[in-house]
Design an enzyme around this catalytic site. Structure first.
Site, short mmCIF file in Angstrom:
data_model
loop_
_atom_site.label_atom_id
_atom_site.label_comp_id
_atom_site.label_asym_id
_atom_site.label_seq_id
_atom_site.Cartn_x
_atom_site.Cartn_y
_atom_site.Cartn_z
N LYS A 94 0.86 -1.20 0.00
CA LYS A 94 0.00 0.00 0.00
C LYS A 94 0.88 1.23 0.00
O LYS A 94 1.80 1.35 0.81
CB LYS A 94 -0.87 0.00 1.28
CG LYS A 94 -1.74 1.23 1.41
CD LYS A 94 -3.08 1.02 0.75
CE LYS A 94 -3.87 2.29 0.54
NZ LYS A 94 -3.67 2.94 -0.76
N GLN A 115 7.29 3.94 3.69
CA GLN A 115 5.88 3.57 3.75
C GLN A 115 5.65 2.32 4.59
O GLN A 115 4.65 2.21 5.29
CB GLN A 115 5.38 3.35 2.31
CG GLN A 115 3.88 3.32 2.18
CD GLN A 115 3.25 4.70 2.13
OE1 GLN A 115 3.72 5.57 1.42
NE2 GLN A 115 2.20 4.91 2.89
N LYS A 118 5.70 3.54 8.16
CA LYS A 118 4.55 4.41 8.40
C LYS A 118 3.28 3.58 8.54
O LYS A 118 2.49 3.75 9.47
CB LYS A 118 4.42 5.38 7.22
CG LYS A 118 3.26 6.33 7.31
CD LYS A 118 3.09 7.13 6.02
CE LYS A 118 4.40 7.70 5.53
NZ LYS A 118 4.22 8.71 4.48
N LYS A 130 5.35 1.80 -3.21
CA LYS A 130 5.28 3.14 -3.81
C LYS A 130 5.53 3.00 -5.30
O LYS A 130 6.19 2.05 -5.73
CB LYS A 130 6.37 4.03 -3.20
CG LYS A 130 6.10 5.51 -3.36
CD LYS A 130 5.17 6.06 -2.29
CE LYS A 130 4.79 7.48 -2.58
NZ LYS A 130 4.03 8.08 -1.48
N GLY A 169 -2.73 8.31 -4.31
CA GLY A 169 -2.08 9.49 -4.89
C GLY A 169 -0.82 9.89 -4.15
O GLY A 169 -0.48 9.33 -3.11
N ASP A 170 -0.11 10.82 -4.71
CA ASP A 170 1.06 11.46 -4.08
C ASP A 170 1.31 12.72 -4.92
O ASP A 170 0.39 13.19 -5.61
CB ASP A 170 2.26 10.51 -4.07
CG ASP A 170 3.44 11.03 -3.22
OD1 ASP A 170 3.33 11.01 -1.99
OD2 ASP A 170 4.45 11.48 -3.79
N THR A 213 -4.32 13.63 5.25
CA THR A 213 -2.90 13.79 5.58
C THR A 213 -2.68 15.12 6.32
O THR A 213 -2.02 15.16 7.37
CB THR A 213 -2.03 13.72 4.31
OG1 THR A 213 -2.37 12.53 3.61
CG2 THR A 213 -0.55 13.68 4.67
N ASN A 244 -2.03 19.07 -1.85
CA ASN A 244 -3.04 18.41 -1.02
C ASN A 244 -2.71 18.51 0.47
O ASN A 244 -3.54 18.91 1.28
CB ASN A 244 -3.15 16.94 -1.46
CG ASN A 244 -4.02 16.14 -0.53
OD1 ASN A 244 -3.54 15.53 0.42
ND2 ASN A 244 -5.32 16.18 -0.75
N SER A 385 -6.89 5.91 3.88
CA SER A 385 -6.95 5.00 2.73
C SER A 385 -7.28 3.58 3.21
O SER A 385 -8.04 2.86 2.56
CB SER A 385 -5.60 4.98 1.99
OG SER A 385 -5.52 6.05 1.09
P1 NDP Z 1 0.87 17.80 -4.39
O1 NDP Z 1 1.30 17.41 -5.75
O2 NDP Z 1 -0.57 18.01 -4.12
O3 NDP Z 1 1.65 19.12 -3.93
C1 NDP Z 1 3.03 19.15 -3.86
C2 NDP Z 1 3.48 20.55 -3.46
O4 NDP Z 1 4.86 20.53 -3.22
C3 NDP Z 1 3.24 21.58 -4.54
O5 NDP Z 1 3.04 22.82 -3.94
C4 NDP Z 1 4.56 21.54 -5.30
O6 NDP Z 1 4.86 22.71 -6.03
C5 NDP Z 1 5.54 21.36 -4.18
N1 NDP Z 1 6.75 20.67 -4.70
C6 NDP Z 1 6.79 19.45 -5.27
N2 NDP Z 1 8.04 19.15 -5.66
C7 NDP Z 1 8.77 20.23 -5.33
C8 NDP Z 1 10.15 20.54 -5.48
N3 NDP Z 1 11.01 19.67 -6.04
N4 NDP Z 1 10.56 21.74 -4.99
C9 NDP Z 1 9.68 22.60 -4.42
N5 NDP Z 1 8.37 22.36 -4.26
C10 NDP Z 1 7.94 21.19 -4.71
O7 NDP Z 1 1.47 16.69 -3.41
P2 NDP Z 1 1.05 16.33 -1.93
O8 NDP Z 1 0.61 17.53 -1.21
O9 NDP Z 1 0.16 15.15 -1.99
O10 NDP Z 1 2.44 15.81 -1.33
C11 NDP Z 1 3.36 16.66 -0.66
C12 NDP Z 1 4.30 15.82 0.18
O11 NDP Z 1 3.54 15.07 1.15
C13 NDP Z 1 5.11 14.78 -0.57
O12 NDP Z 1 6.37 14.61 0.06
C14 NDP Z 1 4.29 13.50 -0.40
O13 NDP Z 1 5.09 12.33 -0.56
C15 NDP Z 1 3.84 13.68 1.03
N6 NDP Z 1 2.67 12.91 1.43
C16 NDP Z 1 1.48 13.02 0.75
C17 NDP Z 1 0.38 12.30 1.16
C18 NDP Z 1 -0.96 12.48 0.53
O14 NDP Z 1 -1.93 11.91 1.06
N7 NDP Z 1 -1.10 13.25 -0.54
C19 NDP Z 1 0.48 11.32 2.26
C20 NDP Z 1 1.75 11.34 2.96
C21 NDP Z 1 2.80 12.08 2.53
P3 NDP Z 1 4.80 22.69 -7.63
O15 NDP Z 1 3.35 22.72 -7.97
O16 NDP Z 1 5.53 23.91 -8.06
O17 NDP Z 1 5.49 21.44 -8.08
#
Ligand code: NDP
Length: 453
Positions: A94, A115, A118, A130, A169-170, A213, A244, A385
């Site tokens: 997962k 993961q 976690k 993943k 998603g991620d 999250t 997100n 999830s």
């Molecule tokens: P989203 O795609 O919704 O948002 C990602 C955000 O991070 C955007 O604002 C993006 O900006 C920014 N970002 C991504 N890559 C970079 C980079 N290289 N440098 C600077 N900014 C960056 O993703 P999530 O919110 O879902 O995920 C964010 C983090 O949380 C990740 O590490 C993910 O693995 C982790 N996470 C997410 C979960 C979930 O349920 N969604 C669960 C647990 C962990 P831009 O649009 O400019 O790329």
């Protein structure tokens, strides 16, 4: 830590580096965990019987595949897709799918490894995995994203299933992508099952999954504050990212009475001196989720938001109390950790996976900044999830209240596990150690019980 433990960690990491060349993120994630596990194994005979560390640090299966698709001009594009099925010790694989140009095997192995631990902390029956692709959804039309997702799933579907592997998603995989991926899975497998989570509420999704999250992160932080006789009211919080996790962390922080002063994307950051209001957050969500715009578009023409182009939010020189990195891995290094400390921060809680480098974590520990790792703090997403899987399997829908209550209970239980395993002699809690050891015992006990060697 004594010298023999340090020597064992160095030897183990040398072997890992040799076996996994050019995988710096994966090695970083493994080192962070084994630094706590090796001394712990030294004190617990039952974990010494077999070569557990090597076993746990090797993914069960890695799938890599070609993803061909046609762009709107009719040109064939080819991306690389992956699924890392890291561990099924505690349940079916997962973990999310990430679509971002930076995706490679090192990043997906680090995320899959994290993961596993976690998911163990949630106490739900979930293994770890993943996947993703080096595809950039940014700037693509909906039709291009759909064709890419369909091609990706046309290969992936044979490796997943409701009792085998359940992606979600991620980064770069939100509601739109999950819809297209699920649609293609359903079409070619001829079944409507809970093989993907994060689904829309009218077609098998659960309430609170989009929020889970970010909300879970704030629930965990609330536990940390309560354990230190503090509360959110009036605290100034800096957040990175605007996806997100960031959006729903900001929402819950506003509800809790905190003042959220920032949001960012990879182009720059926005500073809101007086805090982001619910109305401002609604407009951020519209810009990001509906218009697929940038933080700069959100700030445009608004006097309450100051936008800094090509700048890092962690360079902020304003005073604030809490840092929530919610963007991506390694966004905070040691020099940014120093800046965060000098801004007056008392706690750093990770919304993203591994946003702090090893040196940054060490700096926080040495400078009395409470630090809580992502594998504990951002586990709310995968936990809900897991609840989506339960609802799918039993063909029922739970109320928002019920799911939110379960999420709070799970975050509370994760905090308790961190306390149990991370309590220091001075009664403070080492959340990193606590999370690693609590998760390791569950995974290791499952491995030993199943006679997997
Ligand atoms: P989203 O795609 O919704 O948002 C990602 C955000 O991070 C955007 O604002 C993006 O900006 C920014 N970002 C991504 N890559 C970079 C980079 N290289 N440098 C600077 N900014 C960056 O993703 P999530 O919110 O879902 O995920 C964010 C983090 O949380 C990740 O590490 C993910 O693995 C982790 N996470 C997410 C979960 C979930 O349920 N969604 C669960 C647990 C962990 P831009 O649009 O400019 O790329």
């Amino acid at each position: 830590m004594n010298n023999s433990h340090q020597q064992r960690i160095d030897e183990f990491m040398d072997e890992m580096a040799e076996r996994n060349p050019n995988q710096p993120e994966f090695l970083q994630a493994v080192k962070e965990v084994v630094s706590h596990i090796i001394p712990f194994i030294g004190e617990h005979k039952k974990y010494q019987k077999i070569n557990l560390l090597h076993y746990i640090a090797e993914p069960e299966r890695v799938i890599q595949f070609r993803v061909p698709w046609f762009d709107d001009s009719g040109t064939l594009q080819v991306n690389r897709g992956y699924r890392v099925q890291f561990s099924s010790a505690m349940g079916p694989y997962k973990g999310g799918l990430r679509f971002h140009p930076s995706v490679n095997l090192s990043i997906l192995k680090f995320l899959g490894f994290e993961q596993v631990f976690k998911n163990a902390l949630t106490k739900l029956p979930l293994g770890g995995g993943k996947g993703g692709a080096d595809f950039n959804p940014k700037g693509k039309s909906d039709a291009e994203v759909m064709r890419f997702c369909q091609s990706f799933m046309t290969e992936l579907y044979r490796h997943i299933g409701p009792d085998t592997d359940i992606p979600a998603g991620d980064i770069g995989v939100g509601a739109r992508e999950i819809g297209y991926l699920f649609g293609q899975y359903k079409r070619i497998s001829n079944e409507f099952t809970g093989t993907i989570t994060g689904k829309g509420i009218s077609w098998g999704g659960t309430l609170i999954r989009p929020e889970a999250t970010g909300f879970g992160l704030v629930y965990f932080l609330k536990e940390i504050l309560a354990a230190n006789d503090k509360e959110f009211k009036g605290l100034r919080v800096a957040v990175s990212g605007s996806g997100n996790v960031a959006q729903f962390a900001i929402q819950k922080l506003i509800e809790e009475g905190a003042v959220v002063i920032s949001a960012s994307d990879s182009s720059g950051y926005a500073y809101c001196k007086d805090g982001i209001s619910q109305e401002m957050l609604d407009s951020l969500m519209k810009v990001k989720n509906e218009d697929r715009g940038r933080i700069s578009d959100w700030a445009d023409g608004t006097s309450e938001i100051e936008y800094f182009d090509d700048a890092n939010v962690w360079d902020l020189s304003e005073e604030y109390d809490i840092a929530l990195p919610c963007a991506t891995q390694n966004e905070i290094d040691e020099s940014l950790a120093e800046k965060i400390k000098s801004a007056g921060v008392i706690a750093v809680a990770e919304g993203a996976n591994m946003p702090c480098t090893a040196d940054a974590i060490k700096y926080f520990a040495q400078n009395n900044v409470m630090y809580a790792p992502g594998k504990a703090t951002n586990a709310g997403g995968v936990a809900v999830s897991g609840l989506e899987m339960t609802q799918n399997a039993t063909r029922v829908y739970w109320s928002e209240k019920k799911v939110d209550k379960k999420l709070r209970q799970i975050m509370h239980a994760i905090h308790q596990q961190c306390q149990n395993y991370g309590k220091q002699q001075n009664d403070s809690v080492d959340y990193e150690k606590g999370a690693n050891l609590a998760a390791f015992t569950k995974v290791a006990d499952s491995v030993l019980a199943q006679g997997l060697v």
